[in-house]
Design an enzyme around this catalytic site. Structure first.
Site, PDB file in Angstrom:
ATOM      1  CD  GLU A 264       8.534 -19.505  -3.673  1.00 49.20           C
ATOM      2  OE1 GLU A 264       8.516 -19.421  -2.424  1.00 49.20           O
ATOM      3  OE2 GLU A 264       8.747 -20.567  -4.270  1.00 49.20           O
TER       4      GLU A 264
ATOM      5  CB  CYS B 126       9.397 -12.116   1.267  1.00 48.65           C
ATOM      6  SG  CYS B 126      10.807 -12.291   0.188  1.00 48.65           S
TER       7      CYS B 126
HETATM    8  P1  NAD Z   1       1.417  -7.872  -4.621  1.00 47.69           P
HETATM    9  O1  NAD Z   1       0.770  -9.180  -4.349  1.00 47.69           O
HETATM   10  O2  NAD Z   1       0.664  -6.639  -4.360  1.00 47.69           O
HETATM   11  O3  NAD Z   1       1.856  -7.815  -6.164  1.00 47.69           O
HETATM   12  C1  NAD Z   1       2.665  -8.811  -6.736  1.00 47.69           C
HETATM   13  C2  NAD Z   1       2.431  -8.834  -8.239  1.00 47.69           C
HETATM   14  O4  NAD Z   1       1.101  -9.292  -8.464  1.00 47.69           O
HETATM   15  C3  NAD Z   1       2.539  -7.467  -8.906  1.00 47.69           C
HETATM   16  O5  NAD Z   1       3.132  -7.609 -10.169  1.00 47.69           O
HETATM   17  C4  NAD Z   1       1.090  -7.052  -9.037  1.00 47.69           C
HETATM   18  O6  NAD Z   1       0.866  -6.132 -10.075  1.00 47.69           O
HETATM   19  C5  NAD Z   1       0.442  -8.386  -9.330  1.00 47.69           C
HETATM   20  N1  NAD Z   1      -0.993  -8.445  -9.024  1.00 47.69           N
HETATM   21  C6  NAD Z   1      -1.685  -7.731  -8.109  1.00 47.69           C
HETATM   22  N2  NAD Z   1      -2.985  -8.075  -8.137  1.00 47.69           N
HETATM   23  C7  NAD Z   1      -3.105  -9.031  -9.083  1.00 47.69           C
HETATM   24  C8  NAD Z   1      -4.184  -9.790  -9.570  1.00 47.69           C
HETATM   25  N3  NAD Z   1      -5.418  -9.621  -9.103  1.00 47.69           N
HETATM   26  N4  NAD Z   1      -3.965 -10.690 -10.567  1.00 47.69           N
HETATM   27  C9  NAD Z   1      -2.728 -10.879 -11.062  1.00 47.69           C
HETATM   28  N5  NAD Z   1      -1.643 -10.185 -10.625  1.00 47.69           N
HETATM   29  C10 NAD Z   1      -1.842  -9.280  -9.653  1.00 47.69           C
HETATM   30  O7  NAD Z   1       2.824  -7.887  -3.840  1.00 47.69           O
HETATM   31  P2  NAD Z   1       3.910  -6.719  -3.726  1.00 47.69           P
HETATM   32  O8  NAD Z   1       3.394  -5.652  -2.824  1.00 47.69           O
HETATM   33  O9  NAD Z   1       4.423  -6.344  -5.071  1.00 47.69           O
HETATM   34  O10 NAD Z   1       5.086  -7.507  -3.001  1.00 47.69           O
HETATM   35  C11 NAD Z   1       5.128  -7.706  -1.639  1.00 47.69           C
HETATM   36  C12 NAD Z   1       4.651  -9.083  -1.263  1.00 47.69           C
HETATM   37  O11 NAD Z   1       5.400 -10.081  -1.930  1.00 47.69           O
HETATM   38  C13 NAD Z   1       4.837  -9.365   0.222  1.00 47.69           C
HETATM   39  O12 NAD Z   1       3.735 -10.081   0.683  1.00 47.69           O
HETATM   40  C14 NAD Z   1       6.090 -10.219   0.244  1.00 47.69           C
HETATM   41  O13 NAD Z   1       6.238 -11.020   1.385  1.00 47.69           O
HETATM   42  C15 NAD Z   1       5.894 -11.033  -0.991  1.00 47.69           C
HETATM   43  N6  NAD Z   1       7.157 -11.588  -1.432  1.00 47.69           N
HETATM   44  C16 NAD Z   1       7.396 -12.913  -1.243  1.00 47.69           C
HETATM   45  C17 NAD Z   1       8.613 -13.447  -1.627  1.00 47.69           C
HETATM   46  C18 NAD Z   1       8.937 -14.901  -1.437  1.00 47.69           C
HETATM   47  O14 NAD Z   1       9.895 -15.377  -2.023  1.00 47.69           O
HETATM   48  N7  NAD Z   1       8.174 -15.627  -0.654  1.00 47.69           N
HETATM   49  C19 NAD Z   1       9.576 -12.624  -2.187  1.00 47.69           C
HETATM   50  C20 NAD Z   1       9.287 -11.266  -2.368  1.00 47.69           C
HETATM   51  C21 NAD Z   1       8.072 -10.755  -1.992  1.00 47.69           C
END
Ligand code: NAD
Length: 526
Positions: free
Chosen positions: A285, A319
């Protein structure tokens, strides 16, 4: 049932003075009970402190508030957690699904009992106001109960087929899922992926966002206290990049459930699918760039309220946030005038205060991005209609506060129209025909939420038939594109916003965590 359950439900509950009193009491209580401590990770129910050190979690409301120290998990921890979850799978996957359903209902009761405390922690960790933080708890309760009900309605996904005595179809879990959650719904989205995996008999290695590790820990404890064995759910913290190599390469990982940015999600997807010996499920997601269309047949007041809530609620860090509005030319002036007037009234500040609508943005990086995007907009000919700067002085100096910002005048193909900003920045463009507006709305890789304001049913149907987004709304005053609720709206991203076509909160979500097995017993008469 009210259509806009989130807003209606939350507003009703917030009309109760006792709810405010309990939340305010919890704000005081949690700082003493939880803050400033060193927190372990949990593998197989055991506590571990990492030789790789710790990271600090500070509140974006006031960075002098140290929420806690959390472990930087290393590769050995990740490997061990996956291995323990694999062992735990043997027993957990064989528990009767009815027992797992009971445990999820118990988890819902526990969230209900602890909701004020959890909501207060959410406010401190990620800066949500009380309405958003409590709504997240209520949403978790509804999600747990909803999927307990869905399991029952589907008889644990066991089907007797036509030749009842010989053929059956059962649904079996895959194994160990790595669950990675984002900062913006630190409770609800982690909960959604965890309940999906656990209720269907999978086991979990859970990694919360480093902006919300305490909320993640409180959620982990809910599942443990509800009766999930420590081998079936493991809690690891730390920077994401340390996890990447191990989770994509480790052959004992059966699936990845990830909610977060497109960049990270797509990388995990590509690497996991190419590193594993056979196809395995990846539930992604991801981000979006959500449009709202306001036609000349709209109720402008309604449209303004819906857009404001969707664009600036929780600082555009949803999101589902509206980040671009297409308004029909003949009502543009009225719409913009009213939008600015209403935006001026939004109270920005410390989200612990009852009257505050918009708290801080989540961290320093988001704060710096805000300034960078505003500068980019100015440089490229954008007009700042409102906002456009960070807030300084007094309490604002303690955290990351910015003004909700409205920008017009940028080219449609400008990067700010194309990229997810995840901040309270709203771009406005105009259109002549609905066909043109929908084409522009669809002119993106993303496809999570979209909205329209029009009092003309034909226009609404035209929009619904052509819009290429998973969650679409018409005339939603409580949030033009935001506020999906489990059991009412399936929260499904199309295109670059999601990988499965089956949304959290919808009836088919659990299917993404199970695989069918056809069982045939042949009994020959001797
Ligand atoms: P992010 O991608 O920076 O981080 C998400 C998670 O991934 C965190 O736990 C982070 O520590 C982890 N992560 C980061 N790099 C990683 C890697 N290389 N390997 C494994 N894990 C890793 O996102 P964020 O800033 O926490 O959240 C915002 C984003 O999430 C926005 O793009 C938003 O649109 C999206 N989002 C989508 C939905 C949906 O349902 N579509 C819902 C909420 C948020």
């Amino acid at each position: 049932m009210p259509f806009n359950k989130k807003i209606t439900y939350t507003s009703l509950l917030l009309a109760d003075e006792q709810v405010h009193a309990m939340y305010e009491e919890a704000l005081e209580k949690v700082s003493e009970k939880y803050f400033g401590k060193h927190y372990p990770i949990y593998i197989g129910g055991g506590e571990f402190f990492s030789p790789s050190g710790e990271f600090e979690d500070r509140s974006p409301i006031d960075t002098s508030i140290l929420i806690g120290y959390f472990q930087r998990s290393n590769v050995d921890h990740i490997r061990e957690a996956i291995s323990i979850a694999k062992q735990g799978f043997k027993e957990w996957s064989r528990t009767d699904w009815r027992d797992r359903v009971k445990i999820m209902r118990r988890a819902a009761e526990l969230v209900d009992e602890r909701k004020y405390e959890i909501a207060a922690v959410v406010t401190y960790e990620v800066g949500k106001n009380r309405m958003e933080a409590l709504a997240e708890c209520w949403e978790v309760i509804d999600t747990l109960n909803y999927y307990a009900k869905i399991m029952e309605e589907n008889n644990g996904y066991e089907l007797k087929l036509e030749l009842e005595e010989v053929c059956r179809m059962v649904a079996k879990p895959y194994g160990v899922w790595v669950v990675i959650s984002p900062f913006n719904f630190p409770l609800m989205l982690a909960n959604g992926m965890i309940v999906g995996a656990l209720i269907t008999g999978n086991t979990v290695v859970f990694k919360p966002s480093s902006d919300g590790p305490l909320t993640g820990l409180l959620l982990y404890k809910i599942f443990i206290d509800a009766g999930v064995p420590g081998e079936a759910i493991n809690y690891l913290t730390g920077p994401g990049d340390v996890f990447e190599d191990e989770i994509v390469m480790n052959k004992d990982v059966a699936g990845i459930a990830f909610t977060g940015s497109r960049e990270v999600g797509m990388r995990l997807y590509k690497r996991f699918t190419s590193s594993q010996p056979y196809p395995k499920p990846v539930i992604l997601e991801m981000g979006s760039k959500n449009p709202t269309i306001v036609t000349s047949k709209a109720d402008v007041k309604k449209a303004v309220q819906g857009v404001i809530r969707a664009a600036f609620g929780y600082g555009g860090q949803k999101c589902s946030a509206t980040s671009r509005v297409y308004v029909q030319k003949d009502i543009k002036d009225r719409f913009i005038e009213e939008l600015i007037r209403e935006t001026k009234n939004l109270k920005v500040g410390d989200p612990r205060k009852r009257e505050v609508f918009l708290g801080p943005v989540v961290n320093k990086r988001a704060y710096e991005n805000f300034m960078k995007y505003v500068e980019t907009a100015k440089r490229d000919g954008g007009h700042i209609l409102f906002g456009g700067h960070v807030l300084v002085g007094g309490e604002y100096d303690k955290g990351y506060y910015v003004l909700p910002t409205i920008i017009t005048g940028l080219r449609r193909d400008h990067e700010l129209f194309k990229n997810e900003l995840f901040l309270p920045i709203l771009l406005i463009d105009t259109f002549d025909t609905l066909e043109e507006a929908i084409a522009e709305a669809n002119n993106t890789d993303y496809g999570l939420t979209a909205g329209i304001f029009s009092e003309d049913e034909e226009e609404i149907n035209y929009f619904f038939e052509r819009i290429e987004f998973g969650v679409v709304y018409a005339n939603r005053r409580g949030g033009a594109t935001t506020g999906a609720w489990p059991g009412l709206q399936t929260f499904v991203g199309w295109k670059a916003s999601g990988s499965t076509g089956k949304g959290l909160g919808g009836p088919n979500y659990l299917l993404t965590y199970i695989r069918e097995q056809s069982r045939t017993i042949v009994k020959e008469k001797s």
